[in-house]
Scaffold this active site. Structure first.
Site, short mmCIF file in Angstrom:
data_model
loop_
_atom_site.label_atom_id
_atom_site.label_comp_id
_atom_site.label_asym_id
_atom_site.label_seq_id
_atom_site.Cartn_x
_atom_site.Cartn_y
_atom_site.Cartn_z
N ASP A 236 -3.47 3.16 11.54
CA ASP A 236 -2.29 3.57 10.77
C ASP A 236 -2.74 3.95 9.35
OD1 ASP A 236 0.22 4.23 10.03
OD2 ASP A 236 1.10 2.24 10.34
N HIS B 62 -2.89 -7.83 1.13
CA HIS B 62 -1.86 -6.85 1.47
C HIS B 62 -0.61 -7.45 2.11
CE1 HIS B 62 -2.79 -7.18 5.67
NE2 HIS B 62 -2.17 -6.08 6.02
N GLY B 63 -0.60 -8.74 2.37
CA GLY B 63 0.61 -9.30 2.98
C GLY B 63 0.36 -10.72 3.45
N HIS C 234 -2.32 0.61 2.10
CA HIS C 234 -3.00 -0.57 2.65
C HIS C 234 -4.23 -0.21 3.46
CE1 HIS C 234 0.74 -3.38 2.72
NE2 HIS C 234 0.13 -3.36 1.56
N LYS D 250 14.80 -3.38 10.67
CA LYS D 250 13.58 -3.48 11.47
C LYS D 250 13.56 -2.42 12.55
CE LYS D 250 10.52 -6.75 10.87
NZ LYS D 250 9.09 -6.44 10.86
#
Lengths: 140, 474
Positions: B93, B397-398, B322, B473
């Site tokens: 991605d 990043h998370g 990211h 979502k």
């Protein structure tokens, strides 16, 4: 392509498929069934249209990734959702198959997960006299 | 094997595996390192350290978990002349990233109309599996998107040129070349521009619950109690196919360059090779697709706010990548070097006074946007000098996944989860019920712990905490 011929594997981020068959050809077919079960409800797909697939590769690992990537591409790139697959010939460097399905229709076909890609992560191809097994992980 | 060399820093020595030319370094606290040790993250960080021409260390952020080839949360820098580019080091991605918009509404103003706002956003932002975008593009127009990214979007009525200042690279990587992108990738992406996607992608309505750094928060226009919107999405099928295509191309080309790798997913070529240059042009094109994507979804978010609340004047705080590879100048062993920084599930975290920063952030530093898992909190941090010294200007990043999708679905239904989140004050609109349970908060590491490690280690500094009240979502 009975469902018991593949099982879905766990991975911290994503999912894998382990498929078996009496021959490698059948294991490849079952791996495709596993992939399709992750994307959609296979029962909802009519085998209305056939497509011929011919792939060349450097080895079986490469061929397995290309084979599943092809089915994923037909769905995501050409809106053609495959319901059944039949591999006509398989060698380490070439695969020929007829796949059947129909154009994707959001009203008819429910989808479960978007598969991003097919990976080489922990990819396994095992050929034994008693049967064959392939394992592949998908990026979700 | 793992050696703690300082607070929150664990080194993987070169003796960990054959072929490592540099050490590995993992940022974590005691609990996170235990989680990291459970899967293949350490082995993957070590595997990356065997790639040719890397400098510094092979890094993993505290949110790291097992990925494909590279660990998610990995950072590696390659010498521009002697190093390699790995498509897997960017990931499928390409330019998956996060954007934060800030509104001038307070929590109290939005709360009574939250349901209507979420319904409107859910209607206006195409999301979920198999969902097509509403923008019909021909291939010439798609090439324009690939060349110009968010600039294309702003020019075509999705937001304004003022937004572009607050996007990494202004939302356009100039090296993009649509001819390096296969027709297959374009087929996959053409109908998906302006779609959120599924999986862990989301759009969240949040409020600023706590401010840790007044000066930075003020500069980023983050005021306690004010509503913000966070959008997490990427380059959709187009980016996924670019990575698939170039993994194949790199695998074939590696023989020519006599490169041996320990994991096929790490396929790589010299940066300066024709294959390497083509990949970077294609990657930039896919990154631009993702920038345009987030720009369009920002526009629809503004429209939804305007329809429901009367004004949609949200402005862009920042937009970070990211998954990306960037040519940057860093000091390595006391000398300035041009390197290609692979960030696979990691965020750029540049400090103040860097030329890449927007003018109004020049005296403060770059906003680092850290989304938490669904229904938990998110953070805004700011880049630091320490990140330049230690991590090639990178940070986490998370939250990072801790549980498989299958395990996440056990013992909970979507209805239960929606109810539980509602009790916590979070309203959810989800396109897929099974998708929702796979993303339950417990499936992820604790984002607050991840952020504390990053803050304490000094590779980014906490600015503000954001609490969600509504989630869209895919």
């Amino acid at each position: 392509m009975a469902e018991s011929r593949y099982r879905i594997l766990e991975h911290p981020a994503d999912v894998g498929i382990e498929a078996s068959g009496v021959s490698l050809k059948e294991a490849f077919e079952n791996a495709a069934a596993g992939l399709l079960s992750i994307i959609t409800d296979v029962e909802s797909i009519d085998a209305a249209e056939e497509r011929y697939i011919r792939l060349t590769a450097t080895d079986f690992d490469n061929l397995l990734v290309k084979w599943l990537s092809e089915i994923l591409y037909l769905y995501d790139g050409e809106d053609f959702i495959v319901g059944e697959v039949e591999i006509e010939s398989l060698s380490p460097t070439q695969l020929e198959a007829i796949v059947s399905g129909e154009p994707y229709d959001a009203n008819k076909h429910s989808t479960h997960l978007d598969v991003k890609a097919v990976t080489y992560h922990q990819l396994k191809i095992q050929q034994k006299k008693t049967g064959c097994l392939v394992r592949v992980y998908l990026d979700i | 094997m793992l050696k703690k060399i300082a607070e929150h820093r664990y080194v993987i020595p070169k003796s960990f595996r054959e072929g490592m030319t540099i050490e590995g370094l993992i940022y974590a606290n005691d609990e996170l390192i235990r989680q990291i040790e459970k899967d293949e993250t350490l082995a993957q960080v070590a595997n990356v350290a065997t790639l040719p021409g890397l400098v510094g260390r092979s890094l993993a952020m505290p949110d790291a978990h097992q990925g494909y080839g590279f660990a998610i949360g990995g950072v590696a820098a390659a010498d521009m002349d002697k190093g390699v580019i790995s498509a897997g080091g960017v990931g499928f991605d390409i330019n998956c990233g996060v954007r934060l918009l800030v509104s001038d509404f307070t929590l109290e103003e939005v709360k009574p109309k939250l349901d209507a706002l979420l319904n409107q956003m859910f209607r206006d932002i195409p999301c979920g599996t198999g969902k097509k975008g509403v923008v019909g593009l021909n291939y010439e127009q798609l090439d324009d998107v690939l060349r110009n990214g968010a600039h294309w979007a702003a020019k075509n009525g999705y937001g304004t040129s003022a937004d572009l200042e607050h996007i990494e690279e202004t939302g356009r990587l100039a090296s993009a070349d649509p001819t390096a992108v296969s027709n297959r990738a374009k087929h996959r992406g053409r109908d998906q521009l302006g779609t959120l996607g599924s999986g862990n992608h989301f759009a969240e309505v949040q409020y600023v619950s706590e401010v840790f750094d007044d000066e930075a928060a003020q500069t980023f226009c983050l005021r306690q109690g004010h509503i913000v919107v966070m959008i997490h999405s990427g380059s959709r099928g187009l980016g996924h196919q670019v990575c698939t295509d170039y993994l194949e191309i790199m695998q074939s080309a590696m023989r020519k360059y006599n490169i041996q790798i320990v994991d096929r997913q790490l396929a790589c070529v010299p940066i300066k090779s024709p294959e390497g240059q083509n990949y970077l042009r294609a990657m930039a094109a896919a990154a631009n697709f993702a920038f345009a994507n987030r720009q369009m979804m920002s526009h629809w978010t503004r429209e939804a706010f305007a329809k429901v609340l009367g004004r949609g004047n949200l402005h862009v705080v920042y937009d970070v990548c990211h998954n990306i590879a960037k040519e940057e100048v860093h000091t390595v062993d006391g000398a300035e070097r041009r390197v290609l920084v692979h960030r696979k599930g990691a965020t750029r975290a540049f400090p103040k006074h860097r030329p890449e920063l927007p003018k109004d952030y020049f005296e403060v530093g770059q906003p680092v946007l850290i989304p938490g898992s669904m229904g938990t909190c998110s953070y805004v941090l700011v880049g630091t000098e320490k990140a330049m010294e230690e991590t090639f200007g990178s940070s986490c990043h998370g939250a990072g996944r801790a549980m498989s999708r299958h395990a996440a679905k056990k013992n909970i239904t979507a209805e239960q989860l929606i109810k539980e989140l509602k009790a916590k004050g979070v309203t959810v609109r989800g396109a897929s019920k099974s998708g929702l349970t796979e993303e339950k908060p417990e499936a992820y590491k604790d984002v607050s712990q991840v952020v504390e490690v990053v803050h304490d280690a000094g590779i980014a500094r906490k600015v503000a905490k954001l609490i969600p009240i509504g989630v869209i979502k895919g």
